[in-house]
Design a protein around this motif. Structure first.
Motif, PDB file in Angstrom:
ATOM      1  N   ASN A 172       0.710  -1.496   0.352  1.00 38.06           N
ATOM      2  CA  ASN A 172       0.236  -0.051   0.306  1.00 38.06           C
ATOM      3  C   ASN A 172       0.475   0.787   0.083  1.00 38.06           C
ATOM      4  O   ASN A 172       0.537   2.564   0.628  1.00 38.06           O
ATOM      5  N   SER A 173       2.444   1.108  -0.470  1.00 40.91           N
ATOM      6  CA  SER A 173       2.786   1.855  -0.557  1.00 40.91           C
ATOM      7  C   SER A 173       2.315   3.511  -2.115  1.00 40.91           C
ATOM      8  O   SER A 173       1.733   3.027  -2.940  1.00 40.91           O
ATOM      9  N   LYS A 174       2.468   4.565  -1.625  1.00 38.88           N
ATOM     10  CA  LYS A 174       1.814   5.723  -1.907  1.00 38.88           C
ATOM     11  C   LYS A 174       3.118   6.844  -3.130  1.00 38.88           C
ATOM     12  O   LYS A 174       4.363   6.916  -1.814  1.00 38.88           O
ATOM     13  N   ILE A 175       2.996   7.549  -3.334  1.00 32.34           N
ATOM     14  CA  ILE A 175       3.875   8.213  -3.924  1.00 32.34           C
ATOM     15  C   ILE A 175       3.412   9.106  -4.156  1.00 32.34           C
ATOM     16  O   ILE A 175       2.132   9.546  -4.791  1.00 32.34           O
ATOM     17  N   THR A 176       4.064  10.439  -4.155  1.00 33.99           N
ATOM     18  CA  THR A 176       3.521  11.718  -4.400  1.00 33.99           C
ATOM     19  C   THR A 176       4.699  13.095  -5.410  1.00 33.99           C
ATOM     20  O   THR A 176       5.410  12.561  -5.121  1.00 33.99           O
ATOM     21  N   VAL A 177       4.039  13.206  -7.046  1.00 34.99           N
ATOM     22  CA  VAL A 177       4.922  13.941  -7.195  1.00 34.99           C
ATOM     23  C   VAL A 177       5.444  15.166  -7.332  1.00 34.99           C
ATOM     24  O   VAL A 177       4.543  16.107  -6.562  1.00 34.99           O
ATOM     25  N   LYS A 178       6.584  15.638  -6.764  1.00 34.59           N
ATOM     26  CA  LYS A 178       7.014  17.145  -6.390  1.00 34.59           C
ATOM     27  C   LYS A 178       7.314  17.882  -7.346  1.00 34.59           C
ATOM     28  O   LYS A 178       7.230  18.908  -6.627  1.00 34.59           O
ATOM     29  N   GLU A 179       6.543  17.617  -8.216  1.00 30.82           N
ATOM     30  CA  GLU A 179       6.965  18.702  -9.409  1.00 30.82           C
ATOM     31  C   GLU A 179       5.992  18.555 -10.924  1.00 30.82           C
ATOM     32  O   GLU A 179       5.836  17.630 -10.916  1.00 30.82           O
ATOM     33  N   ASP A 180       5.697  19.889 -11.648  1.00 27.97           N
ATOM     34  CA  ASP A 180       4.900  19.282 -12.080  1.00 27.97           C
ATOM     35  C   ASP A 180       5.617  19.302 -13.245  1.00 27.97           C
ATOM     36  O   ASP A 180       6.856  19.599 -13.430  1.00 27.97           O
ATOM     37  N   GLY A 181       5.162  18.520 -14.826  1.00 28.64           N
ATOM     38  CA  GLY A 181       5.805  17.651 -15.830  1.00 28.64           C
ATOM     39  C   GLY A 181       6.836  16.588 -15.440  1.00 28.64           C
ATOM     40  O   GLY A 181       7.565  16.459 -15.923  1.00 28.64           O
ATOM     41  N   VAL A 182       6.318  15.853 -14.883  1.00 31.89           N
ATOM     42  CA  VAL A 182       7.381  14.397 -14.202  1.00 31.89           C
ATOM     43  C   VAL A 182       6.758  13.872 -15.598  1.00 31.89           C
ATOM     44  O   VAL A 182       4.992  12.939 -15.335  1.00 31.89           O
ATOM     45  N   ALA A 183       7.490  13.094 -15.836  1.00 33.87           N
ATOM     46  CA  ALA A 183       6.861  11.734 -17.006  1.00 33.87           C
ATOM     47  C   ALA A 183       6.527  10.469 -16.260  1.00 33.87           C
ATOM     48  O   ALA A 183       7.132   9.561 -15.779  1.00 33.87           O
ATOM     49  N   LEU A 184       5.251   9.590 -16.875  1.00 34.42           N
ATOM     50  CA  LEU A 184       5.689   8.383 -16.859  1.00 34.42           C
ATOM     51  C   LEU A 184       5.213   7.319 -18.298  1.00 34.42           C
ATOM     52  O   LEU A 184       4.586   7.956 -19.283  1.00 34.42           O
TER      53      LEU A 184
END
Ligand SMILES: [Zn+2]
Length: 430
Positions: A172-184
């Motif tokens: 159940n680990s989650k991550i949060t994007v730190k800035e705009d424009g991070v590629a998936l």
């Protein structure tokens, strides 16, 4: 007769030195990242016949354009993309640059061998999921430390190279994007196609870790990969740190200027490519690459908005970056015009232009024109080392196809990155 022979010899030598192809048959190459696809022929349209992993070394049997023919551990012949490799041996000179340091066992159980050969004595066993430090790599084998002061060898094709000594990510680990424009991305490497750009604050459920990328659940029912160092893990123990990279750009600030935006679409390609979209996606790729070396990177625009030229130079004046890179794509009346051009305006901008020119030429992307003087507002009204890159002609349908391909984008961004890094650090790796 002797004279003729001498002349021929000189000609042969000259033509060798003219070639900009970095890799020749029989040379050894190191896979830079991956796992990357090995294919039945020299092109992305050929079938995938296997995978090769970051850190593995292969002998080149043949080269065709940008593809290298190699032999897989299974004995099968296959082709891999040269831009995902580098000359082997090079990495030894590069302090701090290393392949993934841990081996995770993917087979259900494996013998540990005394030497890097199946014929050698077995000295123990390991089971699936076990992770070990890699001490050495040789001919597809990895040497591990498996018990106190005990070393042994494992067949490299039955282990996975991983960045962290954890057998599994926390549930159940989650991550949060730190800035705009991070590629998936589709795969766990910076050259893989981008499926979507994430925004600051977006959160995702983690389903796994591959190399230094998180595999995350997406809204559209599939998974995608995101660079671990550009996001924050809710559980600190799961945090992936930036990869060791060739250049250390810690403390350097780079301002990237994606040309056009909003109601200014820039030039429009013969097949409909909008310059403003392509400049932004190149800029984001470059940002990711520079950040992986520790640089601070700002974009003059993060999304599809209009930004006046004077605003762009105001940003440069305010931030005083170590380098300012404006990205554009070209157009001409005649559709056959092609090639890349790096521009500078002030003499204090010329060195940066030169460094990037040299790397673009070495990377062998498109025809490159020498760096040249260009009277552009973003250069003229700029007190910083600034350059403007015209990365090929969208008015030429062939070139439009090329420059919009992930392969070109990967290579061009790599060359620009190398040029900036060499300029900022004064170091040039051969
Ligand atoms: Zn433009």
């Amino acid at each position: 007769m002797k004279k003729l022979l001498a002349a021929l010899l000189i000609l042969a030598l000259l033509s060798l030195s003219w070639s900009t192809v970095p890799v020749y048959a029989k040379e050894k190459v190191l896979v830079k990242e991956g796992s990357i696809n090995a294919r039945s022929g020299p092109g992305t349209h050929y079938d995938i016949v296997g995978k090769v992993d970051g850190g593995e070394v292969y002998t080149v049997q043949k080269k065709e354009k940008d593809w290298l023919k190699i032999q897989l551990p299974s004995g099968e012949k296959a082709w891999i993309a040269s831009w995902l490799t580098e000359k082997a041996g090079k990495q030894e000179k590069e302090e701090g640059h290393q392949a993934a340091p841990y081996a995770k066992i993917t087979a259900s159980s494996l013998y540990i061998h005394e030497k890097p050969s199946l014929a050698s004595k077995t000295i123990g066993t390991v089971t699936k999921g076990d992770t070990f430090s890699i001490l050495k790599r040789e001919n597809h084998w990895v040497q591990i430390q498996w018990e106190k002061n005990q070393k042994g060898w494992l067949p490299g094709w039955l282990v996975e190279s991983v960045m962290k000594h954890t057998s599994a990510i926390h549930k159940n680990s989650k991550i949060t994007v730190k800035e705009d424009g991070v590629a998936l991305r589709e795969k766990a490497n910076a050259s893989s196609p981008v499926k979507k750009w994430a925004k600051k604050g977006d959160t995702f459920d983690v389903v796994g870790v591959k190399k230094n990328y998180y595999e995350v659940k997406t809204g559209w029912g599939k998974t995608a990969f995101v660079a671990g160092w550009l996001v924050e893990a809710d559980n600190k123990a799961d945090q992936i740190s930036p990869p060791d990279s060739l250049y250390d750009l810690t403390g350097k600030l780079i301002l990237i200027d994606p040309g056009h935006g909003g109601n200014d679409s820039g030039t429009i390609g013969k097949n409909g490519t909008l310059e403003k979209n392509l400049t932004l996606s190149t800029a984001k790729r470059l940002k990711e690459k520079l950040e992986s070396s520790g640089a601070n990177v700002i974009l003059t625009r993060n999304n599809d908005v209009y930004v006046a030229l004077s605003e762009r130079t105001d940003q440069a004046f305010a931030a005083q970056p170590d380098a300012f890179i404006s990205i554009h794509y070209d157009s001409a009346e005649q559709s056959e015009v092609r090639g890349i051009t790096p521009y500078y305006y002030h003499s204090y901008q010329k060195q940066l232009a030169k460094a990037i020119y040299q790397n673009l030429e070495e990377e062998g992307t498109l025809t490159i024109r020498d760096e040249r003087f260009g009277d552009y507002h973003v250069l003229r009204q700029n007190s910083q080392p600034a350059i403007l890159l015209e990365l090929g002609y969208l008015s030429n349908p062939d070139e439009e196809d090329t420059v919009t391909s992930p392969a070109f984008q990967g290579k061009a961004v790599n060359a620009i990155y190398e040029g900036i890094s060499q300029y900022l650090t004064g170091i040039k790796y051969e």
